[in-house]
Design a protein around this motif. Structure first.
Motif, short mmCIF file in Angstrom:
data_model
loop_
_atom_site.label_atom_id
_atom_site.label_comp_id
_atom_site.label_asym_id
_atom_site.label_seq_id
_atom_site.Cartn_x
_atom_site.Cartn_y
_atom_site.Cartn_z
N PRO A 409 0.83 -1.21 0.00
CA PRO A 409 0.00 0.00 0.00
C PRO A 409 0.86 1.26 0.00
N HIS A 410 0.42 2.27 -0.74
CA HIS A 410 1.13 3.55 -0.72
C HIS A 410 0.97 4.24 0.62
N ASP A 411 -0.17 4.03 1.26
CA ASP A 411 -0.42 4.56 2.59
C ASP A 411 -0.50 3.38 3.56
N PRO A 412 0.47 3.24 4.47
CA PRO A 412 0.47 2.06 5.35
C PRO A 412 -0.73 1.98 6.28
N PHE A 413 -1.45 3.09 6.47
CA PHE A 413 -2.60 3.09 7.38
C PHE A 413 -3.93 2.85 6.66
N SER A 414 -3.89 2.74 5.34
CA SER A 414 -5.12 2.52 4.57
C SER A 414 -5.30 1.03 4.29
N SER A 415 -6.54 0.64 4.09
CA SER A 415 -6.84 -0.76 3.78
C SER A 415 -6.54 -1.04 2.31
N SER A 416 -6.10 -2.27 2.03
CA SER A 416 -5.78 -2.66 0.65
C SER A 416 -6.36 -4.03 0.39
N ASN A 417 -7.64 -4.05 0.09
CA ASN A 417 -8.32 -5.30 -0.20
C ASN A 417 -8.28 -5.56 -1.71
N PHE A 418 -7.91 -6.78 -2.07
CA PHE A 418 -7.77 -7.13 -3.48
C PHE A 418 -8.54 -8.41 -3.77
N ILE A 419 -8.81 -8.61 -5.06
CA ILE A 419 -9.49 -9.81 -5.52
C ILE A 419 -8.53 -10.57 -6.43
N PHE A 420 -8.32 -11.85 -6.12
CA PHE A 420 -7.49 -12.72 -6.94
C PHE A 420 -8.39 -13.71 -7.65
N HIS A 421 -8.26 -13.77 -8.97
CA HIS A 421 -9.14 -14.60 -9.80
C HIS A 421 -8.28 -15.55 -10.62
N ALA A 422 -8.64 -16.82 -10.64
CA ALA A 422 -7.89 -17.83 -11.39
C ALA A 422 -8.87 -18.70 -12.16
N LYS A 423 -8.47 -19.09 -13.37
CA LYS A 423 -9.33 -19.93 -14.20
C LYS A 423 -8.49 -20.60 -15.29
N THR A 424 -9.07 -21.63 -15.89
CA THR A 424 -8.47 -22.26 -17.06
C THR A 424 -9.32 -21.94 -18.28
N GLN A 425 -8.66 -21.78 -19.42
CA GLN A 425 -9.34 -21.49 -20.68
C GLN A 425 -8.85 -22.46 -21.74
N THR A 426 -9.74 -22.78 -22.65
CA THR A 426 -9.33 -23.61 -23.78
C THR A 426 -8.46 -22.82 -24.74
N CYS A 427 -8.84 -21.55 -24.98
CA CYS A 427 -8.08 -20.68 -25.87
C CYS A 427 -7.89 -19.32 -25.20
N LEU A 428 -6.75 -18.71 -25.44
CA LEU A 428 -6.43 -17.41 -24.85
C LEU A 428 -7.25 -16.31 -25.52
N ASN A 429 -7.83 -15.43 -24.69
CA ASN A 429 -8.57 -14.25 -25.16
C ASN A 429 -9.73 -14.59 -26.08
N ASP A 430 -10.20 -15.85 -26.02
CA ASP A 430 -11.33 -16.27 -26.85
C ASP A 430 -11.07 -15.97 -28.33
#
Length: 509
Positions: A409-430
């Motif tokens: 975090p740029h500000d150590p006193f601020s919250s930094s909530n993130f979303i991590f998303h993972a998946k498998t695809q048959t083809c890249l970028n459709d």
């Protein structure tokens, strides 16, 4: 007739090459203190190859390599001629081969909207027409090896065909034979127990080589291999210790001269380490040990809690909320998933979040010692300060993959909530909406690829060919030029000429 001649010529040449090996005493198949096995793989001679435009123009074959293999020799023999003209095909073809997954031609030219994991572990060779090309691989990793064969792409201006928009290329009938020779030690490696010395009496007058193996069962801080050489002062003894993960050591492996000790930080878990001891000695002692990282184990404070990703969950995508500054995920892939695409995304939960976030990907190697390295970051990591961070792995190799996410975090006193998303695809970028994603099956492997629409090419159908549009425009203009002639001929009652003009205009489209 062309098919029969092609098959007969390839059969005769291959048998002659085998006969020459036998007449020379079979030196290719005999190695001191080793045994060899060989097998021949024939590709069907009626298979047609085109110049590489997208991955559907390549041919893939899977090879099996057993454990304890010290050397693999691949011999390629290429024959080819065009179907109609019976002239020889391209003077050469390109062969890529690598362990774990199919190698992708022209990988650097793939266009994507995120960071692409760059796998540079493949071997590449060019096989000339009617020549035999041999490739030697020392201590190949056991498991599946994949061979990718394709005709090199030649940049050229496409001519307007006699039939207008027809883009059919002349088919090249190709026959490729692969001879696989495997060499292995005569005796299997000796299994070392944790912390227990192994004593061996050696022959002082003869240089010998002995292999050992040691299993790392869980995540460990350090692996230690110690070699002691017991030799009297009046004798000239020399022992060398070499160490490698998953396969037998090579000349470039970690090594030292006894007495010595080799240490490996964060060794691969759930895998064997192979040790080679070579040279002369009266006797020696070898000991293997490692420091397991369990909960509250001293010296393992750097270990981050690891979340195991289920590959079945990834088929429908998987999402996780991150609150910690450092997070690690692991994913074990079997060979059935090497033909897919792994995609990882990371973005802040709130648009106003100010932070620098970084994602690193490794395979079969815990990245604790390397995350801060600049060289490691260039190859395995990507970072952003805003927006969505995307990382993709095309045709991931089988094994255990590790994903490390760090948030600053740029500000150590601020919250930094993130979303991590993972998946498998048959083809890249459709396929970038310019093609259809299909599953193709070759000998021993299935994989997803893009069948591009007309005018597009590339692995993800991202390359647009403006020359095709120019050809359409020129053809249309040339056809329109017939219309004034038809009108003039009809107005002057030259009806036979008008019919001829109309017929020519129709046949040219």
């Amino acid at each position: 007739m062309a098919f029969i001649l092609l098959w007969i010529s390839l059969t005769i040449l291959t048998r002659l090459s085998n006969a020459s090996l036998d007449s020379s005493g079979g030196s290719v198949y005999k190695v001191p203190q080793q045994f060899s096995s060989s097998r021949m793989i024939w590709w069907h001679p009626y298979y047609s190859l085109k110049e590489y435009q997208s991955f559907q123009d390549a041919k893939i074959y899977a090879l099996d390599v057993p454990v304890y293999t010290s050397e693999m020799i691949l011999s390629f023999h290429y024959q080819g001629m065009y179907l109609h003209s019976h002239k020889p095909c391209n003077n050469s073809i390109i062969v890529l081969f690598q362990h774990g997954s199919p190698a992708i031609p022209y990988r650097d030219e793939i266009h994507t909207d995120g960071w692409l994991y760059n796998n540079t572990d493949h071997y590449e060779t060019t096989v000339s027409l009617r020549h035999v090309q041999d490739e030697n691989i020392s201590s190949p990793l056991p498991g599946k090896w994949y061979v990718t064969v394709f005709l090199p792409y030649v940049e050229k201006v496409k001519k307007i065909k006699e039939k207008g928009l027809s883009k059919a290329d002349e088919k090249c009938l190709s026959a490729l034979s692969i001879v696989q020779v495997l060499r292995s030690p005569l005796k299997p490696p000796v299994v070392l127990a944790k912390g227990q010395p192994w004593n061996t009496n050696a022959n002082l007058s003869v240089s010998t080589t002995t292999y050992y193996k040691y299993f790392i069962s869980s995540y460990s801080k350090e692996l230690r291999i110690k070699l002691k050489n017991f030799c009297s002062a009046q004798h000239n003894c020399s022992l060398k210790l070499s160490l490698s993960a998953s396969s037998l050591p090579t000349h470039s492996s970690l090594s030292c001269m006894a007495p010595c000790e080799r240490n490996v930080s964060w060794p691969q878990s759930q895998s064997y380490y192979y040790i080679e001891v070579s040279g002369t000695s009266q006797s020696y002692e070898i000991t293997a040990n490692h420091t397991e990282c369990l909960l509250n184990t001293p010296g393992c404070t750097e270990i981050t809690p690891m979340f195991a990703l289920d590959r079945k969950i990834l088929e429908n995508s998987w999402q996780y909320y991150l609150f910690n500054s450092t997070n690690m995920f692991s994913l074990k892939l079997d060979p059935d998933y090497v033909g897919t695409t792994l995609t990882f995304l990371l973005w802040p939960f709130h648009d106003k979040t100010r932070a620098t976030y970084k994602m690193c990907i490794t395979r079969d190697l815990l990245p604790y010692d390397f995350v801060e390295s600049d060289e490691f970051s260039k190859k395995h990591c990507s970072e952003k300060s805003d927006g969505v961070l995307r990382m993709a792995v095309l045709y991931p190799q089988s094994g255990t993959w590790y994903i490390v996410v760090t948030i600053e975090p740029h500000d150590p006193f601020s919250s930094s909530n993130f979303i991590f998303h993972a998946k498998t695809q048959t083809c890249l970028n459709d396929c970038n909406k310019h093609g259809s994603c299909v599953i193709k099956s070759d000998i021993g492997v299935s994989y997803g690829l893009c069948e591009c629409d007309y005018g597009y090419s590339g692995f993800t159908c991202s390359d647009h060919h403006s020359l095709d549009i120019l050809a359409v425009c020129l053809l249309t203009i040339s056809n329109i030029a017939f219309i004034p002639g038809i009108i003039v001929a009809c107005s002057r009652r030259f009806y036979p000429e008008a019919v001829v003009y109309l017929f020519n205009m129709y046949c040219s489209t």
